[in-house]
Design a protein around this motif. Sequence first.
Motif, PDB file in Angstrom:
ATOM      1  N   LEU A  26       0.835  -1.200   0.000  1.00 26.84           N
ATOM      2  CA  LEU A  26       0.000   0.000   0.000  1.00 26.84           C
ATOM      3  C   LEU A  26       0.872   1.253   0.000  1.00 26.84           C
ATOM      4  O   LEU A  26       0.653   2.182  -0.781  1.00 26.84           O
ATOM      5  CB  LEU A  26      -0.912  -0.051   1.228  1.00 26.84           C
ATOM      6  N   ALA A  27       1.879   1.275   0.848  1.00 33.42           N
ATOM      7  CA  ALA A  27       2.708   2.474   1.020  1.00 33.42           C
ATOM      8  C   ALA A  27       3.909   2.522   0.089  1.00 33.42           C
ATOM      9  O   ALA A  27       4.556   3.570  -0.028  1.00 33.42           O
ATOM     10  CB  ALA A  27       3.188   2.568   2.467  1.00 33.42           C
ATOM     11  N   ASN A  28       4.214   1.377  -0.558  1.00 35.34           N
ATOM     12  CA  ASN A  28       5.411   1.295  -1.406  1.00 35.34           C
ATOM     13  C   ASN A  28       5.038   0.675  -2.747  1.00 35.34           C
ATOM     14  O   ASN A  28       5.138  -0.547  -2.928  1.00 35.34           O
ATOM     15  CB  ASN A  28       6.479   0.444  -0.720  1.00 35.34           C
ATOM     16  N   PRO A  29       4.594   1.481  -3.701  1.00 33.88           N
ATOM     17  CA  PRO A  29       4.207   0.921  -5.005  1.00 33.88           C
ATOM     18  C   PRO A  29       5.323   0.117  -5.656  1.00 33.88           C
ATOM     19  O   PRO A  29       5.054  -0.842  -6.378  1.00 33.88           O
ATOM     20  CB  PRO A  29       3.857   2.166  -5.831  1.00 33.88           C
ATOM     21  N   ASP A  30       6.568   0.489  -5.404  1.00 32.22           N
ATOM     22  CA  ASP A  30       7.731  -0.207  -5.954  1.00 32.22           C
ATOM     23  C   ASP A  30       8.356  -1.133  -4.916  1.00 32.22           C
ATOM     24  O   ASP A  30       9.580  -1.250  -4.818  1.00 32.22           O
ATOM     25  CB  ASP A  30       8.763   0.807  -6.461  1.00 32.22           C
ATOM     26  N   LEU A  31       7.513  -1.837  -4.150  1.00 29.75           N
ATOM     27  CA  LEU A  31       8.000  -2.646  -3.038  1.00 29.75           C
ATOM     28  C   LEU A  31       8.993  -3.713  -3.487  1.00 29.75           C
ATOM     29  O   LEU A  31       9.959  -3.995  -2.767  1.00 29.75           O
ATOM     30  CB  LEU A  31       6.826  -3.310  -2.313  1.00 29.75           C
ATOM     31  N   ALA A  32       8.785  -4.315  -4.643  1.00 33.02           N
ATOM     32  CA  ALA A  32       9.715  -5.360  -5.086  1.00 33.02           C
ATOM     33  C   ALA A  32      11.137  -4.808  -5.193  1.00 33.02           C
ATOM     34  O   ALA A  32      12.103  -5.454  -4.739  1.00 33.02           O
ATOM     35  CB  ALA A  32       9.257  -5.932  -6.426  1.00 33.02           C
ATOM     36  N   GLU A  33      11.276  -3.626  -5.762  1.00 35.86           N
ATOM     37  CA  GLU A  33      12.599  -3.021  -5.884  1.00 35.86           C
ATOM     38  C   GLU A  33      13.161  -2.679  -4.508  1.00 35.86           C
ATOM     39  O   GLU A  33      14.359  -2.862  -4.242  1.00 35.86           O
ATOM     40  CB  GLU A  33      12.527  -1.772  -6.751  1.00 35.86           C
ATOM     41  N   ARG A  34      12.311  -2.199  -3.610  1.00 36.60           N
ATOM     42  CA  ARG A  34      12.775  -1.853  -2.267  1.00 36.60           C
ATOM     43  C   ARG A  34      13.225  -3.099  -1.502  1.00 36.60           C
ATOM     44  O   ARG A  34      14.204  -3.057  -0.744  1.00 36.60           O
ATOM     45  CB  ARG A  34      11.669  -1.112  -1.511  1.00 36.60           C
ATOM     46  N   ILE A  35      12.514  -4.212  -1.684  1.00 33.28           N
ATOM     47  CA  ILE A  35      12.928  -5.457  -1.030  1.00 33.28           C
ATOM     48  C   ILE A  35      14.275  -5.910  -1.579  1.00 33.28           C
ATOM     49  O   ILE A  35      15.152  -6.352  -0.818  1.00 33.28           O
ATOM     50  CB  ILE A  35      11.843  -6.535  -1.219  1.00 33.28           C
ATOM     51  N   ALA A  36      14.463  -5.791  -2.888  1.00 35.50           N
ATOM     52  CA  ALA A  36      15.745  -6.176  -3.487  1.00 35.50           C
ATOM     53  C   ALA A  36      16.889  -5.347  -2.902  1.00 35.50           C
ATOM     54  O   ALA A  36      18.001  -5.861  -2.720  1.00 35.50           O
ATOM     55  CB  ALA A  36      15.683  -6.007  -5.000  1.00 35.50           C
ATOM     56  N   ARG A  37      16.609  -4.083  -2.588  1.00 32.76           N
ATOM     57  CA  ARG A  37      17.636  -3.193  -2.018  1.00 32.76           C
ATOM     58  C   ARG A  37      17.654  -3.238  -0.493  1.00 32.76           C
ATOM     59  O   ARG A  37      18.465  -2.563   0.133  1.00 32.76           O
ATOM     60  CB  ARG A  37      17.372  -1.747  -2.452  1.00 32.76           C
ATOM     61  N   ARG A  38      16.686  -3.999   0.095  1.00 37.73           N
ATOM     62  CA  ARG A  38      16.514  -4.077   1.548  1.00 37.73           C
ATOM     63  C   ARG A  38      16.197  -2.708   2.138  1.00 37.73           C
ATOM     64  O   ARG A  38      16.720  -2.317   3.178  1.00 37.73           O
ATOM     65  CB  ARG A  38      17.745  -4.715   2.220  1.00 37.73           C
ATOM     66  N   GLY A  39      15.307  -1.998   1.464  1.00 34.59           N
ATOM     67  CA  GLY A  39      14.816  -0.704   1.922  1.00 34.59           C
ATOM     68  C   GLY A  39      15.449   0.449   1.167  1.00 34.59           C
ATOM     69  O   GLY A  39      16.223   0.218   0.235  1.00 34.59           O
ATOM     70  N   PRO A  40      15.099   1.677   1.543  1.00 36.09           N
ATOM     71  CA  PRO A  40      14.193   2.093   2.622  1.00 36.09           C
ATOM     72  C   PRO A  40      12.721   1.930   2.226  1.00 36.09           C
ATOM     73  O   PRO A  40      12.408   1.722   1.055  1.00 36.09           O
ATOM     74  CB  PRO A  40      14.549   3.571   2.817  1.00 36.09           C
ATOM     75  N   TYR A  41      11.841   2.068   3.223  1.00 36.42           N
ATOM     76  CA  TYR A  41      10.414   1.864   3.002  1.00 36.42           C
ATOM     77  C   TYR A  41       9.607   3.078   3.459  1.00 36.42           C
ATOM     78  O   TYR A  41       9.912   3.685   4.490  1.00 36.42           O
ATOM     79  CB  TYR A  41       9.933   0.625   3.773  1.00 36.42           C
ATOM     80  N   ASN A  42       8.569   3.414   2.676  1.00 37.68           N
ATOM     81  CA  ASN A  42       7.626   4.456   3.087  1.00 37.68           C
ATOM     82  C   ASN A  42       6.763   3.941   4.230  1.00 37.68           C
ATOM     83  O   ASN A  42       6.419   2.756   4.292  1.00 37.68           O
ATOM     84  CB  ASN A  42       6.701   4.834   1.923  1.00 37.68           C
ATOM     85  N   GLU A  43       6.350   4.831   5.113  1.00 39.58           N
ATOM     86  CA  GLU A  43       5.421   4.497   6.187  1.00 39.58           C
ATOM     87  C   GLU A  43       3.992   4.768   5.728  1.00 39.58           C
ATOM     88  O   GLU A  43       3.712   5.819   5.155  1.00 39.58           O
ATOM     89  CB  GLU A  43       5.723   5.311   7.443  1.00 39.58           C
ATOM     90  N   PRO A  44       3.061   3.845   5.963  1.00 40.21           N
ATOM     91  CA  PRO A  44       1.675   4.056   5.521  1.00 40.21           C
ATOM     92  C   PRO A  44       0.932   5.055   6.398  1.00 40.21           C
ATOM     93  O   PRO A  44       1.212   5.194   7.585  1.00 40.21           O
ATOM     94  CB  PRO A  44       1.059   2.670   5.648  1.00 40.21           C
ATOM     95  N   ASP A  45      -0.015   5.741   5.781  1.00 39.35           N
ATOM     96  CA  ASP A  45      -0.883   6.689   6.477  1.00 39.35           C
ATOM     97  C   ASP A  45      -2.227   6.013   6.716  1.00 39.35           C
ATOM     98  O   ASP A  45      -3.053   5.899   5.807  1.00 39.35           O
ATOM     99  CB  ASP A  45      -1.053   7.949   5.632  1.00 39.35           C
ATOM    100  N   GLY A  46      -2.444   5.553   7.938  1.00 41.62           N
ATOM    101  CA  GLY A  46      -3.652   4.808   8.256  1.00 41.62           C
ATOM    102  C   GLY A  46      -4.935   5.583   8.055  1.00 41.62           C
ATOM    103  O   GLY A  46      -5.995   4.985   7.830  1.00 41.62           O
ATOM    104  N   SER A  47      -4.866   6.907   8.107  1.00 42.56           N
ATOM    105  CA  SER A  47      -6.089   7.705   7.963  1.00 42.56           C
ATOM    106  C   SER A  47      -6.641   7.667   6.540  1.00 42.56           C
ATOM    107  O   SER A  47      -7.783   8.069   6.307  1.00 42.56           O
ATOM    108  CB  SER A  47      -5.817   9.159   8.370  1.00 42.56           C
TER     109      SER A  47
END
Length: 358
Positions: free
Chosen positions: A319-340
């Motif tokens: 939800l917070a990281n549209p490019d999560l696959a790339e971020r996992i490959a780099r081991r981060g960093p990650y965006n924090e989700p906005d629950g509101s």
Amino acid sequence: MSDTNAFSPLRVGTTTIRNRLAMAPMTRSRATEEGLATASIAEYYRQRAGAGLIVTEATQISQRGKSYPTTPGIGTSEQAASWRQVTDAVHEAGSTIHLQLFHGGRTGHSTMRGGLAAHAPSAVAAPGQTFTPDGLRDHQVPEAMTGADIRDTLRDFAVASELAVSAGFDGVQLHAANGYLPQQFLCQDSNLRTDEWGGSTENRVRFIVEAVRAMAGAAGADRTSLRISPASTVQGMNEGNTEELYEALLTELAGDGLAFLDVSETPGHPDVTALVRKTWPGVLVLNPHRVTSPEAPHDRVANGFAAGADVVALGTPWLANPDLAERIARRGPYNEPDGSTFYGGTDLGYLDYPLLAA
């Protein structure tokens, strides 16, 4: 399998996914009041097509099955046509997308269903309250389904599956997790029936088996999957004999040639996950919940593979990281989700999470 193998391809149903990272289904309540998918929904899934496999938000098969405001549907040809922009966008971006089919059963309020009463295995209300456009309201006592009601609902799952295939989806998934209608048939507190749909373990698993087979008959077994959440207590669930239920259910379906089994792991129950892995011979998609302390998405991926998953599904991180696959490959960093902004609203918190810098 180590997390480094997360980026190897895998045959899943009728398609070969390019990596073993899945986007788990997440309700976002951004559809129209008529249950139509929108251009924003298409863009949302397109942005996240770095996932090898996308399973959509829960999508009601009928007005009776609706539980929440502005959720999408797949019960009419108009609703199916609205999804074509979504499947086209995801396919153009190189990913695979399955539609999750939903019936809320006793959850939700009659105002969500145009005044229709809830249908459930037995006339037992869900505990607590539910979301409506007018705020939180108490769950109502549902009508116990007749045999004809059950057959009609199974037919609705088949029709929705046909419509999903016509809309371009690579597959369909039965949402049998999180306390909705299929799991309500499993649980001893919500299913008090003494007919062929209740009582014994064999009878309590019957609805899920028949729903999966109705969907497979319409879409093809290799385009059909099942999502479960063994031992979950959400929405007032109490299965009673979890291990026996799921061993019976999965043994019954093991030879059907389904695309995959999708498990949302309940915290504190790794033993049940181990039982599922032992019992299920096909592709296992696992949304792991092994620890209570915060852990990075790449650590959750590693934990999922260590538990025997073929594909690891994550929810909020996508939800917070549209490019999560790339971020996992780099081991981060990650965006924090906005629950509101999780449910409903505008494109804020939906389409505007930043990508990694090039």
